[in-house]
Design an enzyme around this catalytic site. Structure first.
Site, short mmCIF file in Angstrom:
data_model
loop_
_atom_site.label_atom_id
_atom_site.label_comp_id
_atom_site.label_asym_id
_atom_site.label_seq_id
_atom_site.Cartn_x
_atom_site.Cartn_y
_atom_site.Cartn_z
N LYS A 54 0.84 -1.20 0.00
CA LYS A 54 0.00 0.00 0.00
C LYS A 54 0.88 1.26 0.00
O LYS A 54 2.07 1.19 0.32
CB LYS A 54 -0.90 -0.02 1.24
CG LYS A 54 -0.12 0.06 2.56
CD LYS A 54 -1.01 -0.21 3.76
CE LYS A 54 -0.19 -0.16 5.05
NZ LYS A 54 -1.00 -0.58 6.21
N ARG A 85 -10.37 0.00 15.28
CA ARG A 85 -10.20 0.80 14.08
C ARG A 85 -11.17 0.22 13.06
O ARG A 85 -12.33 0.54 13.07
CB ARG A 85 -8.72 0.71 13.64
CG ARG A 85 -8.26 1.86 12.82
CD ARG A 85 -6.75 1.87 12.61
NE ARG A 85 -6.27 0.75 11.79
CZ ARG A 85 -5.02 0.63 11.36
NH1 ARG A 85 -4.12 1.54 11.67
NH2 ARG A 85 -4.66 -0.40 10.62
N TYR A 132 17.07 30.42 7.97
CA TYR A 132 15.89 31.08 8.54
C TYR A 132 15.95 30.99 10.07
O TYR A 132 16.24 29.94 10.63
CB TYR A 132 14.62 30.35 8.10
CG TYR A 132 14.28 30.50 6.64
CD1 TYR A 132 14.20 31.75 6.03
CD2 TYR A 132 13.97 29.38 5.89
CE1 TYR A 132 13.85 31.87 4.68
CE2 TYR A 132 13.61 29.48 4.55
CZ TYR A 132 13.56 30.74 3.95
OH TYR A 132 13.21 30.84 2.65
N MET A 163 12.20 24.54 2.19
CA MET A 163 11.45 23.79 1.18
C MET A 163 12.38 23.05 0.22
O MET A 163 12.12 21.90 -0.14
CB MET A 163 10.55 24.75 0.40
CG MET A 163 9.60 24.04 -0.56
SD MET A 163 8.59 25.18 -1.50
CE MET A 163 7.54 25.88 -0.23
C1 LIG Z 1 -0.21 -1.61 6.85
C2 LIG Z 1 -0.77 -2.88 7.33
C3 LIG Z 1 0.05 -4.02 7.52
C4 LIG Z 1 1.54 -3.98 7.41
O1 LIG Z 1 2.12 -3.45 8.59
P1 LIG Z 1 3.70 -3.40 8.83
O2 LIG Z 1 3.83 -2.95 10.24
O3 LIG Z 1 4.24 -2.40 7.87
O4 LIG Z 1 4.24 -4.76 8.59
C5 LIG Z 1 -0.57 -5.20 7.86
N1 LIG Z 1 -1.92 -5.27 8.02
C6 LIG Z 1 -2.72 -4.20 7.87
C7 LIG Z 1 -4.19 -4.35 8.08
C8 LIG Z 1 -2.18 -2.97 7.54
O5 LIG Z 1 -2.98 -1.90 7.42
#
Ligand SMILES: *Cc1c(COP(=O)(O)O)cnc(C)c1O
Length: 372
Positions: A32, A130, A260, A308
């Site tokens: 993802k 969640r 800055y 930036m």
């Molecule tokens: C992002 C995610 C993972 C992976 O988690 P890591 O800590 O990066 O291994 C696994 N299961 C779900 C449901 C997630 O949202």
């Protein structure tokens, strides 16, 4: 002048390191968010070549992108729009996470209309609070899923949950709830192929909770899911390196203020090196002045505020020249600061550092699938 290099051989190595730990459980590679900033398509193509069992993404859009790039390994997507209709899931052969009876009914209706069975993974919320059906809603979801499966339009491929990683006590409680939920589903006559609970941290901490599959994100990218352990402790190799170069050097007198807000002043005559990476590339602004970079094998603090586009390093009397390489983070074994160090400097976690790297960084890959 600004480079992001992803070593896919490291990703392949990390998959091997994880496989060794899970004693035959399937490994789902979580890709993802553009593979945590590493590039979803090149990462997935290499992992498919390595024979990974599954891909995991948050949403269907990401899953469709994988299919359109030619990925044929099973994919699970688990976070859906409020009005998601799942047609894309049946069309592109994507398995979906289901968090409620309402979502199950939508999926069932879609699959029935499309005339193609849809593979579902039921999500039970064991305490992260969640996503997923609460323990109270679980029996209702199980019995609805059982009826849905009997129509032949959907297949219940799995049951899953996610740990909060708060403490071993809290996680142990979730593991117990997960086992109760999966047992209850079986007792109620629901047939499913696999249980999956742990992400990277849980997979390292609770090998007994690997069940039939683990879902691995951060560890595949060679980073530790823990703030107090290093990647190397788990035989992981960080895959992402971000580097730049010195584009300007000037010699300045004692007590010269820099950047800055004048947050730094030179002590004695000194050389200031300019590095053209900033928060537009994802370097956290609040990491200065704690963040360190490496130039010519030496470690320096970022002296100016991170702007930036650029920051300044006070290199004192060291011989630093225009064109010298500046390592922002990467593999400590190769002499780079770690993503963890940068994360600590920014009061964040390595996940956030790698995921948001972008901007004008020029990307390149080592070890792409199909290549040598
Ligand atoms: C992002 C995610 C993972 C992976 O988690 P890591 O800590 O990066 O291994 C696994 N299961 C779900 C449901 C997630 O949202």
């Amino acid at each position: 002048m600004r480079q992001l290099i992803v070593d896919l051989n490291a990703v392949a190595h990390n998959l091997g390191a994880i496989r060794e730990r899970v004693h035959g459980a399937k490994v789902m590679a979580v890709v993802k968010a553009d593979a945590y900033g590493h590039g979803m398509i090149p990462v997935a193509k290499r992992l498919e070549q390595e024979g990974v069992d599954y891909f995991g993404v948050a949403d269907l859009g990401e899953a469709v992108e994988l299919r359109q790039a030619g990925i044929s390994t099973p994919i699970l997507a688990w976070l859906h729009a409020a009005d998601e209709d799942f047609r894309r899931a049946t069309e592109f052969n994507v398995e979906v996470g289901i968090n409620s009876e309402a979502q199950l009914n939508t999926a069932l209706t879609t699959a029935a209309v499309q005339g193609k069975p849809l593979r579902l993974h039921l999500k039970v919320d064991t305490g992260l609070n969640r996503n997923g059906a609460s323990v109270d809603e679980w029996p209702g979801l199980v019995s609805a899923a059982k009826s849905a499966a009997e129509t032949g339009h959907v297949v219940i491929a799995g049951v899953f949950s996610h740990l909060s990683s708060t403490s071993t006590t809290d996680d142990a409680q979730q593991i117990v709830r997960f086992e109760m939920a999966t047992s209850l589903a079986r007792v109620m006559g629901l047939e499913f192929e696999m249980r999956h609970l742990t992400a990277s941290d849980g997979t390292f901490n609770y090998p007994h909770a690997a069940y039939e599959m683990v879902r691995i994100g951060i560890a595949l990218y060679g980073l530790s899911p823990f703030s107090d352990n290093r990647a190397a402790d788990y035989d992981l190799i960080p895959a992402m390196t971000v580097k730049s170069e010195v584009v300007h050097v000037k010699r300045v007198p004692d007590n010269t203020p820099v950047g800055y807000g004048y947050e730094h002043r030179t002590v004695g005559e000194s050389s200031l090196a300019l590095v053209p990476i900033g928060y537009a590339e994802g370097l956290p602004r609040n990491a200065s002045p704690r963040a360190k970079v490496k130039i010519n094998g030496r470690t320096y603090r970022i002296s100016s505020r991170i702007a930036m586009d650029q920051f300044v390093v006070d290199v004192g009397d060291d011989d630093v020249k225009i064109g010298d390489e500046v390592l922002i983070f990467g593999n400590p074994a190769a002499g780079a600061p770690s993503a963890d160090e940068l994360a600590n400097a920014a009061r964040s976690i390595n996940y956030e550092i790698v995921t948001r790297m972008g901007g004008r960084l020029e990307r390149s890959y080592l070890g792409e699938a199909g290549g040598s």
